[in-house]
Design an enzyme around this catalytic site. Structure first.
Site, PDB file in Angstrom:
ATOM      1  CD  GLU A 153      21.004   7.282  11.753  1.00  0.00           C
ATOM      2  OE1 GLU A 153      20.947   8.036  11.688  1.00  0.00           O
ATOM      3  OE2 GLU A 153      21.367   6.469  11.310  1.00  0.00           O
ATOM      4  CD  GLU A 175      24.896   3.621  12.196  1.00  0.00           C
ATOM      5  OE1 GLU A 175      23.093   3.536  12.081  1.00  0.00           O
ATOM      6  OE2 GLU A 175      25.483   4.288  13.416  1.00  0.00           O
TER       7      GLU A 175
HETATM    8  N1  CO8 Z   1      12.929   2.032   7.178  1.00  0.00           N
HETATM    9  C1  CO8 Z   1      12.077   1.089   6.328  1.00  0.00           C
HETATM   10  N2  CO8 Z   1      11.099   1.887   4.932  1.00  0.00           N
HETATM   11  C2  CO8 Z   1      11.371   2.596   4.204  1.00  0.00           C
HETATM   12  C3  CO8 Z   1      13.062   3.105   4.606  1.00  0.00           C
HETATM   13  C4  CO8 Z   1      13.082   3.061   5.862  1.00  0.00           C
HETATM   14  N3  CO8 Z   1      14.272   3.589   6.469  1.00  0.00           N
HETATM   15  N4  CO8 Z   1      13.364   3.499   3.713  1.00  0.00           N
HETATM   16  C5  CO8 Z   1      12.400   3.582   2.848  1.00  0.00           C
HETATM   17  N5  CO8 Z   1      11.289   3.008   2.830  1.00  0.00           N
HETATM   18  C6  CO8 Z   1      10.583   2.783   1.942  1.00  0.00           C
HETATM   19  C7  CO8 Z   1       9.512   3.670   2.146  1.00  0.00           C
HETATM   20  O1  CO8 Z   1       8.468   3.897   3.090  1.00  0.00           O
HETATM   21  C8  CO8 Z   1       8.590   3.654   0.980  1.00  0.00           C
HETATM   22  O2  CO8 Z   1       7.619   2.471   0.943  1.00  0.00           O
HETATM   23  P1  CO8 Z   1       6.934   2.575   0.544  1.00  0.00           P
HETATM   24  O3  CO8 Z   1       6.625   2.595  -0.840  1.00  0.00           O
HETATM   25  O4  CO8 Z   1       5.893   0.985   1.110  1.00  0.00           O
HETATM   26  O5  CO8 Z   1       5.712   3.685   1.143  1.00  0.00           O
HETATM   27  C9  CO8 Z   1       9.710   2.796   0.371  1.00  0.00           C
HETATM   28  O6  CO8 Z   1      10.805   2.734   1.111  1.00  0.00           O
HETATM   29  C10 CO8 Z   1      10.206   3.570  -0.858  1.00  0.00           C
HETATM   30  O7  CO8 Z   1      10.553   5.021  -0.311  1.00  0.00           O
HETATM   31  P2  CO8 Z   1      10.138   6.258  -0.947  1.00  0.00           P
HETATM   32  O8  CO8 Z   1       8.299   6.329  -1.810  1.00  0.00           O
HETATM   33  O9  CO8 Z   1      10.225   7.354   0.577  1.00  0.00           O
HETATM   34  O10 CO8 Z   1      11.748   6.911  -1.953  1.00  0.00           O
HETATM   35  P3  CO8 Z   1      12.370   7.878  -2.106  1.00  0.00           P
HETATM   36  O11 CO8 Z   1      13.018   7.541  -3.555  1.00  0.00           O
HETATM   37  O12 CO8 Z   1      11.492   8.830  -2.712  1.00  0.00           O
HETATM   38  O13 CO8 Z   1      13.092   8.951  -0.628  1.00  0.00           O
HETATM   39  C11 CO8 Z   1      14.245   8.621   0.321  1.00  0.00           C
HETATM   40  C12 CO8 Z   1      14.456   7.740  -0.545  1.00  0.00           C
HETATM   41  C13 CO8 Z   1      15.009   9.583   0.463  1.00  0.00           C
HETATM   42  C14 CO8 Z   1      15.830   7.035   0.768  1.00  0.00           C
HETATM   43  C15 CO8 Z   1      13.548   7.833   1.560  1.00  0.00           C
HETATM   44  O14 CO8 Z   1      12.432   6.859   1.485  1.00  0.00           O
HETATM   45  C16 CO8 Z   1      13.985   7.954   3.374  1.00  0.00           C
HETATM   46  O15 CO8 Z   1      14.169   9.377   3.378  1.00  0.00           O
HETATM   47  N6  CO8 Z   1      14.047   7.132   3.404  1.00  0.00           N
HETATM   48  C17 CO8 Z   1      14.619   7.187   5.274  1.00  0.00           C
HETATM   49  C18 CO8 Z   1      15.482   7.653   5.224  1.00  0.00           C
HETATM   50  C19 CO8 Z   1      16.350   6.967   7.094  1.00  0.00           C
HETATM   51  O16 CO8 Z   1      15.326   7.789   7.598  1.00  0.00           O
HETATM   52  N7  CO8 Z   1      17.224   6.601   7.679  1.00  0.00           N
HETATM   53  C20 CO8 Z   1      17.243   6.282   8.694  1.00  0.00           C
HETATM   54  C21 CO8 Z   1      16.843   5.457   9.337  1.00  0.00           C
HETATM   55  S1  CO8 Z   1      17.006   5.210  10.673  1.00  0.00           S
HETATM   56  C22 CO8 Z   1      18.125   4.363  11.198  1.00  0.00           C
HETATM   57  O17 CO8 Z   1      19.175   3.630   9.975  1.00  0.00           O
HETATM   58  C23 CO8 Z   1      18.742   4.195  12.648  1.00  0.00           C
HETATM   59  C24 CO8 Z   1      19.978   3.034  12.520  1.00  0.00           C
HETATM   60  C25 CO8 Z   1      19.862   2.682  13.912  1.00  0.00           C
HETATM   61  C26 CO8 Z   1      21.305   1.360  13.894  1.00  0.00           C
HETATM   62  C27 CO8 Z   1      20.459   0.676  14.540  1.00  0.00           C
HETATM   63  C28 CO8 Z   1      21.622  -0.785  14.205  1.00  0.00           C
HETATM   64  C29 CO8 Z   1      22.750  -1.048  15.307  1.00  0.00           C
END
Ligand code: CO8
Length: 259
Positions: free
Chosen positions: A133, A113
């Site tokens: 999401e 976004e």
């Molecule tokens: N929030 C918090 N922490 C995160 C996020 C996130 N969105 N994404 C990744 N991290 C963290 C992980 O928890 C991890 O932390 P730790 O090492 O402490 O465990 C670190 O980053 C590395 O991530 P991964 O180990 O998961 O890395 P991978 O390479 O295995 O995977 C991915 C990468 C596929 C990106 C995976 O991390 C993932 O699926 N992340 C979440 C993606 C997601 O669901 N995003 C949507 C979030 S909701 C949102 O954005 C709503 C928006 C609303 C907007 C409102 C404002 C107006």
């Protein structure tokens, strides 16, 4: 203002470069980061020397979305009344100078976004876009359900928002989400090249062009065409129009006054 979660620099004293900097959390977007980004964008917008801005992240992630850990315990009253999460996200829309997103790696949820709020996206070949999401029991909250259909059409937008799948850079370019795809190692060179090119044009024309294209994006056709016509006519009152056309006629490079 001192920034912790973003890095701010200028390129050639003309381009404001903002780098999201929470690499361990894949640049997950929290209130502090969005506050800093908003403040830095406003400062560049107000700086006479700056003609264009670039927002970028790390090789692995532009931004993997809003910070899920920070949001996990919120209830409706917190997010609605306190305007948590959504606070400050629209600042980028009030910026008048062009903002380019240089995206490598994940641009998911709020990250996708944020990229779509920029004026255009240049993607590295490792970029991945998605609105996952739905997997968290929510929907996009920063314009994703509105900007994605406008960018890529209803069918693909529904597919992305309902399945939560990711789109790679090649598909994103085919679908019209990104303007160019370049090899990862060329991402900043290509983006800064585009930004510097924009800085060389008349800023009056640049601001008018951005406003006018946004009318097409946000409003109806006849209003948009009328808006464009008014701005088009207005530009004939500028010295830069005289300079630009005289330079063309006399086969020389234009030296615009308003840059
Ligand atoms: N929030 C918090 N922490 C995160 C996020 C996130 N969105 N994404 C990744 N991290 C963290 C992980 O928890 C991890 O932390 P730790 O090492 O402490 O465990 C670190 O980053 C590395 O991530 P991964 O180990 O998961 O890395 P991978 O390479 O295995 O995977 C991915 C990468 C596929 C990106 C995976 O991390 C993932 O699926 N992340 C979440 C993606 C997601 O669901 N995003 C949507 C979030 S909701 C949102 O954005 C709503 C928006 C609303 C907007 C409102 C404002 C107006």
């Amino acid at each position: 203002m001192a920034y912790e979660l973003i890095q701010v620099r200028t390129e050639a004293d003309k381009v404001g470069v903002l780098t999201l900097n929470r690499p361990k959390q894949l640049n997950a977007l929290n209130n502090q980061l969005m506050d800093e980004l908003g403040a830095a964008l406003k400062a560049f917008d107000a700086d006479e020397a700056i003609g264009c801005m670039v927002i970028t992240g790390s090789e692995k992630a532009f931004a993997a979305g809003a910070d899920i850990g920070a949001m996990a315990s919120y209830g409706f009253a917190d997010v609605y009344k306190g305007d948590y999460i959504t606070r400050n996200w629209e600042t980028i829309r009030s910026v008048r100078k062009p903002v380019i997103a240089a995206v490598s790696g994940f641009a998911l949820g709020g990250g996708c976004e944020l990229a779509m709020m920029c004026d255009f996206i240049i993607a590295a070949d490792n970029a991945k876009f998605g609105q996952p999401e739905i997997k968290l029991g929510i929907i996009p909250g920063a314009g994703g359900t509105q900007r994605l259909p406008r960018a890529i059409g209803k069918a693909k937008a529904m597919d992305m928002v309902l399945t939560g799948r990711m789109m790679d850079a090649a598909e994103a370019e085919r679908a019209g989400l990104v303007s160019r795809v370049v090899p990862l190692e060329k991402l900043m060179e290509e983006t800064l090249g585009a930004a510097l090119q924009i800085c060389d044009y008349s800023q009056l024309a640049v601001l008018a062009a951005k406003e006018s294209v946004n009318r097409a994006y946000e409003g109806g056709l006849s209003d948009g065409v009328m808006f464009e016509r008014r701005l088009f006519h207005a530009l004939f009152a500028t010295e830069d129009q005289k300079e630009g056309m005289d330079a063309f006629v006399n086969k020389r490079k234009a030296a615009f006054k308003h840059r």
